[in-house]
Design a protein around this motif. Structure first.
Motif, mmCIF file in Angstrom:
data_model
loop_
_atom_site.group_PDB
_atom_site.id
_atom_site.type_symbol
_atom_site.label_atom_id
_atom_site.label_comp_id
_atom_site.label_asym_id
_atom_site.label_seq_id
_atom_site.Cartn_x
_atom_site.Cartn_y
_atom_site.Cartn_z
ATOM 1 N N CYS A 46 0.754 -0.797 -0.675
ATOM 2 C CA CYS A 46 0.261 -0.254 0.378
ATOM 3 C C CYS A 46 1.000 1.780 -0.107
ATOM 4 O O CYS A 46 0.540 2.706 -0.680
ATOM 5 C CB CYS A 46 -1.167 0.237 1.521
ATOM 6 S SG CYS A 46 -2.221 -1.034 0.940
ATOM 7 N N ARG A 49 1.731 1.778 -3.234
ATOM 8 C CA ARG A 49 0.999 1.892 -4.691
ATOM 9 C C ARG A 49 0.097 3.643 -3.978
ATOM 10 O O ARG A 49 -0.279 4.524 -4.870
ATOM 11 C CB ARG A 49 -0.689 1.044 -3.744
ATOM 12 C CG ARG A 49 -1.954 0.852 -4.847
ATOM 13 C CD ARG A 49 -1.870 0.573 -5.882
ATOM 14 N NE ARG A 49 -3.521 1.086 -6.491
ATOM 15 C CZ ARG A 49 -3.663 0.596 -7.880
ATOM 16 N NH1 ARG A 49 -3.356 0.355 -8.937
ATOM 17 N NH2 ARG A 49 -4.961 1.075 -8.041
ATOM 18 N N CYS A 50 0.177 3.868 -2.579
ATOM 19 C CA CYS A 50 -0.167 5.438 -2.347
ATOM 20 C C CYS A 50 0.593 6.226 -2.390
ATOM 21 O O CYS A 50 0.551 7.905 -2.079
ATOM 22 C CB CYS A 50 -0.641 5.171 -1.489
ATOM 23 S SG CYS A 50 -2.400 4.590 -1.026
ATOM 24 N N CYS A 59 -5.704 6.849 1.331
ATOM 25 C CA CYS A 59 -5.306 6.534 -0.400
ATOM 26 C C CYS A 59 -4.840 4.807 1.244
ATOM 27 O O CYS A 59 -5.477 3.683 0.853
ATOM 28 C CB CYS A 59 -4.459 6.176 -1.226
ATOM 29 S SG CYS A 59 -3.333 5.467 -1.948
ATOM 30 N N CYS A 63 -6.626 1.198 0.862
ATOM 31 C CA CYS A 63 -5.763 0.237 0.574
ATOM 32 C C CYS A 63 -5.460 -0.769 1.435
ATOM 33 O O CYS A 63 -5.924 -2.127 0.933
ATOM 34 C CB CYS A 63 -4.593 0.947 0.000
ATOM 35 S SG CYS A 63 -3.458 -0.674 -0.191
ATOM 36 N N CYS A 67 -6.566 -4.683 1.460
ATOM 37 C CA CYS A 67 -5.465 -6.003 0.498
ATOM 38 C C CYS A 67 -6.491 -6.804 1.455
ATOM 39 O O CYS A 67 -5.512 -7.836 1.641
ATOM 40 C CB CYS A 67 -5.113 -5.410 0.549
ATOM 41 S SG CYS A 67 -2.994 -6.426 0.866
ATOM 42 N N VAL A 73 -3.089 -6.036 -3.975
ATOM 43 C CA VAL A 73 -3.077 -5.035 -4.469
ATOM 44 C C VAL A 73 -2.649 -5.168 -6.180
ATOM 45 O O VAL A 73 -1.390 -5.501 -6.214
ATOM 46 C CB VAL A 73 -2.105 -4.116 -3.727
ATOM 47 C CG1 VAL A 73 -1.534 -2.740 -3.805
ATOM 48 C CG2 VAL A 73 -2.657 -4.497 -2.098
ATOM 49 N N TYR A 87 -9.816 -6.112 -5.521
ATOM 50 C CA TYR A 87 -10.656 -4.874 -5.473
ATOM 51 C C TYR A 87 -10.748 -3.883 -6.171
ATOM 52 O O TYR A 87 -10.828 -3.441 -5.581
ATOM 53 C CB TYR A 87 -8.857 -4.955 -5.562
ATOM 54 C CG TYR A 87 -8.219 -3.710 -5.207
ATOM 55 C CD1 TYR A 87 -6.948 -4.022 -3.320
ATOM 56 C CD2 TYR A 87 -8.436 -2.616 -5.683
ATOM 57 C CE1 TYR A 87 -6.800 -3.262 -2.766
ATOM 58 C CE2 TYR A 87 -7.307 -1.323 -5.464
ATOM 59 C CZ TYR A 87 -6.458 -1.591 -4.456
ATOM 60 O OH TYR A 87 -6.032 -0.463 -3.535
ATOM 61 N N CYS A 99 -11.858 0.681 -3.245
ATOM 62 C CA CYS A 99 -10.753 0.812 -2.749
ATOM 63 C C CYS A 99 -9.460 1.374 -4.226
ATOM 64 O O CYS A 99 -10.201 1.098 -5.178
ATOM 65 C CB CYS A 99 -9.781 -1.023 -3.176
ATOM 66 S SG CYS A 99 -10.514 -2.021 -2.549
#
Length: 100
Positions: A46, A49-50, A59, A63, A67, A73, A87, A99
């Motif tokens: 995460c 991802r963020c 986020c 996330c 997850c 993810v 997701y 998500c």
């Protein structure tokens, strides 16, 4: 010379078998897709991802929530949700994506 050729051939066969084994097991440990993560791997994925959003806190919250449920993810910073159907398909009450 014959011994060298035999050793070389055996090494080539061993490498080929190893490559087949790695491919069959999903390629690499940080794979993507449903159930590809453990819950302990979620925070790190995460963060990745963020990392490029200006809304880092929300986020990360959503996330990690997604997850924990999906154990997946998507790759990248945005999009690619088709890789993780759970997701991708988890929606808010209003019908928007839950998500990030």
């Amino acid at each position: 010379m014959a011994k060298f050729f035999a050793v070389f051939l055996l090494a080539l066969i061993a490498i080929s078998m190893l490559q087949t084994f790695v491919s069959a097991s999903g390629g690499h440990r940080g794979g993507f897709g449903p159930g590809s993560l453990t819950s302990s791997q979620c925070p790190g994925q995460c963060v990745r991802r963020c990392s490029k959003t200006q809304y880092h806190k929300p986020c990360m919250f959503f996330c990690q929530k997604c997850c924990a449920k999906c154990l997946c993810v998507p790759p990248g910073f945005y999009g690619n949700k088709q890789v993780c159907p759970c997701y991708n398909n988890w929606k808010t009450k209003e019908g928007g994506p839950k998500c990030p």
